[in-house]
Structures are given as C-alpha cells and as structure tokens.
Design an enzyme around this catalytic site. Structure first.
Site, PDB file in Angstrom:
ATOM      1  N   MET A 192       3.022   3.565  -0.353  1.00  0.00           N
ATOM      2  CA  MET A 192       3.706   4.254  -1.444  1.00  0.00           C
ATOM      3  C   MET A 192       2.728   4.799  -2.480  1.00  0.00           C
ATOM      4  O   MET A 192       2.756   4.440  -3.651  1.00  0.00           O
ATOM      5  CB  MET A 192       4.720   3.318  -2.098  1.00  0.00           C
ATOM      6  CG  MET A 192       5.733   2.749  -1.120  1.00  0.00           C
ATOM      7  SD  MET A 192       6.633   4.027  -0.196  1.00  0.00           S
ATOM      8  CE  MET A 192       7.635   4.723  -1.511  1.00  0.00           C
ATOM      9  N   HIS A 211       8.708   9.813   7.328  1.00  0.00           N
ATOM     10  CA  HIS A 211       9.518  10.095   6.138  1.00  0.00           C
ATOM     11  C   HIS A 211      10.993   9.943   6.496  1.00  0.00           C
ATOM     12  O   HIS A 211      11.426  10.425   7.551  1.00  0.00           O
ATOM     13  CB  HIS A 211       9.239  11.511   5.640  1.00  0.00           C
ATOM     14  CG  HIS A 211       9.996  11.855   4.399  1.00  0.00           C
ATOM     15  ND1 HIS A 211       9.644  11.358   3.164  1.00  0.00           N
ATOM     16  CD2 HIS A 211      11.105  12.614   4.209  1.00  0.00           C
ATOM     17  CE1 HIS A 211      10.496  11.816   2.260  1.00  0.00           C
ATOM     18  NE2 HIS A 211      11.393  12.580   2.870  1.00  0.00           N
ATOM     19  N   GLY A 268       6.004  -4.061   5.614  1.00  0.00           N
ATOM     20  CA  GLY A 268       5.274  -3.792   6.854  1.00  0.00           C
ATOM     21  C   GLY A 268       6.130  -3.780   8.096  1.00  0.00           C
ATOM     22  O   GLY A 268       5.621  -4.003   9.191  1.00  0.00           O
ATOM     23  N   LEU A 285       3.158  17.548  -0.224  1.00  0.00           N
ATOM     24  CA  LEU A 285       3.873  16.296   0.004  1.00  0.00           C
ATOM     25  C   LEU A 285       4.999  16.454   1.017  1.00  0.00           C
ATOM     26  O   LEU A 285       5.838  17.351   0.897  1.00  0.00           O
ATOM     27  CB  LEU A 285       4.441  15.780  -1.322  1.00  0.00           C
ATOM     28  CG  LEU A 285       5.186  14.442  -1.266  1.00  0.00           C
ATOM     29  CD1 LEU A 285       4.231  13.312  -0.899  1.00  0.00           C
ATOM     30  CD2 LEU A 285       5.868  14.177  -2.594  1.00  0.00           C
ATOM     31  N   LEU A 338      -1.448  10.798  -2.052  1.00  0.00           N
ATOM     32  CA  LEU A 338      -2.872  10.872  -1.755  1.00  0.00           C
ATOM     33  C   LEU A 338      -3.480  12.171  -2.289  1.00  0.00           C
ATOM     34  O   LEU A 338      -2.832  13.215  -2.296  1.00  0.00           O
ATOM     35  CB  LEU A 338      -3.089  10.753  -0.250  1.00  0.00           C
ATOM     36  CG  LEU A 338      -2.602   9.431   0.343  1.00  0.00           C
ATOM     37  CD1 LEU A 338      -2.489   9.520   1.852  1.00  0.00           C
ATOM     38  CD2 LEU A 338      -3.523   8.289  -0.064  1.00  0.00           C
ATOM     39  N   ASN A 352       2.336  10.207   8.971  1.00  0.00           N
ATOM     40  CA  ASN A 352       3.283   9.588   8.054  1.00  0.00           C
ATOM     41  C   ASN A 352       4.677   9.630   8.664  1.00  0.00           C
ATOM     42  O   ASN A 352       4.969  10.481   9.510  1.00  0.00           O
ATOM     43  CB  ASN A 352       3.294  10.341   6.714  1.00  0.00           C
ATOM     44  CG  ASN A 352       4.204   9.696   5.689  1.00  0.00           C
ATOM     45  OD1 ASN A 352       4.157   8.486   5.470  1.00  0.00           O
ATOM     46  ND2 ASN A 352       5.053  10.484   5.054  1.00  0.00           N
TER      47      ASN A 352
END
Length: 199
Positions: free
Chosen positions: A94, A113, A12, A148, A97, A111
């Site tokens: 992780m 990356h 986190g 993705l 979806l 998100n």
C-alpha cells in the site's frame, strides 16, 4: 534461477496464494523460479510470519523511517536488488511508488488491482462499483507504469455484483478470485520466452 521478490503491507493473503501455487505447480522445475524474499514496509505485517513459516527470507523497510518518498523507495530498491530479482510482485503493498522506482523495474513489476481496469483506479473500488450500479466487478493483474493503476493488462476476472452486496462482501468474493488469478498471471509471465539479445 529466476528470483521473485514479493512486496506486502498487511495480511499477505495474495502472497501466500502465490507461494502455495509455486510449490504446488513446481515453478522451480518448470520455470527455474523461486520466491526469494518477502519485503514489507510494516514490521507488524502478518504476512511476514507466513513467509517465515515457509522458509522464505523476509525483510522490513519501514517507510516511517524515511523523510521522503524518494528516500524510502531508494532503500526499498536496494533491499530488492540484493535478491537479484527477475520479477517484483506487489501483493497488497500500500504505497504509491516514485517514477524512478517504477522505471528501475520496468517490465518486471506486477500489481493486482481489485477492479476491472481501466474502471475504478485508486481506492474504494468496491464501494465505487456498487454506487455506480455496476452489475459486474472484478480484478486486474497488470504491469506497473508511472501512471497509477495503468499499464499493460496481463489478466482479468469478472465477479458478479449481487443486489445485497456491501463493499465488504464484494471485496471478499473478489479476493477469492485474486488468489487464483494472480498466481496464474505470474506463471504465464515466467513462461514467456526470454527476449532476444542483440547480435
């Protein structure tokens, strides 16, 4: 109030950086926004304790409790929707979806990356960058789409690749930049004018 729900799977650290920025920069006052909840697919995710210590509601929706990805995503969506979210933030979550989940949160699912997309989607990004001889690596904040690690790019930051870098040393330097850039990108998203409602 604009409710932000953050999804995590581990330490986190990006979530903690977002929470710190929200407090430091007065997101409640500036954007009428708050971190409403932190949800994890792992009960032992260290980030849950960090969130609880900040007085943020937490919940676990364990993917191992479900027979299919669709069933898990359905339960996860119900937990998220109970918070009436304006924005859903993936911060080290992780899980891949399902299309239905992504479509449900279209335009409000972010998100981060650890590469300069479109280069190196997927896993092992730092090792792949080193093996490819890249002089520069980095990170990308983007809206999530069904494909993705694609979707509209909101922010990027470049990080030099040093001659003696390993995947771990490069990852650590990129992560430090993630902690700065992700909160900035979220703040910029919150500052967008609301879309006009049809007459």
């Amino acid at each position: 109030m604009k409710n932000i729900v953050i999804l995590i799977s581990g330490s986190g650290s990006n979530m903690a950086a977002i929470v710190r920025a929200a407090e430091r920069e007065g997101w409640a006052r500036r954007f009428d926004a708050r971190i409403a909840a932190v949800i994890s697919n792992k009960a032992d995710a260290a980030g849950l304790a960090i969130a609880r210590a900040q007085g943020i509601a937490t919940e676990v929706v364990a993917h191992k409790d479900f027979d299919t990805r669709e069933a898990f995503d359905g339960a996860l969506a119900r937990a998220i929707d109970a918070q009436a979210p304006t924005l859903v933030v993936l911060a080290g979550f992780m899980r891949i979806l399902t299309p239905a989940f992504v479509a449900h949160y279209e335009g409000r699912l972010l998100n981060i990356h650890p590469s300069l997309l479109p280069a190196f989607p997927g896993l092992r990004t730092h090792q792949r960058a080193i093996e490819a001889g890249c002089r520069v690596a980095g990170l990308t904040v983007h809206e999530v789409t069904v494909e993705l690690d694609h979707g509209p790019i909101l922010a990027q930051a470049a990080v030099p690749v040093m001659p003696d870098d390993t995947a771990d040393t490069l990852a650590a330097r990129v992560l430090a930049h993630e902690h700065r850039v992700y909160p900035q990108a979220i703040a910029a998203w919150l500052a967008r004018p609301a879309p006009a409602t049809p007459a």
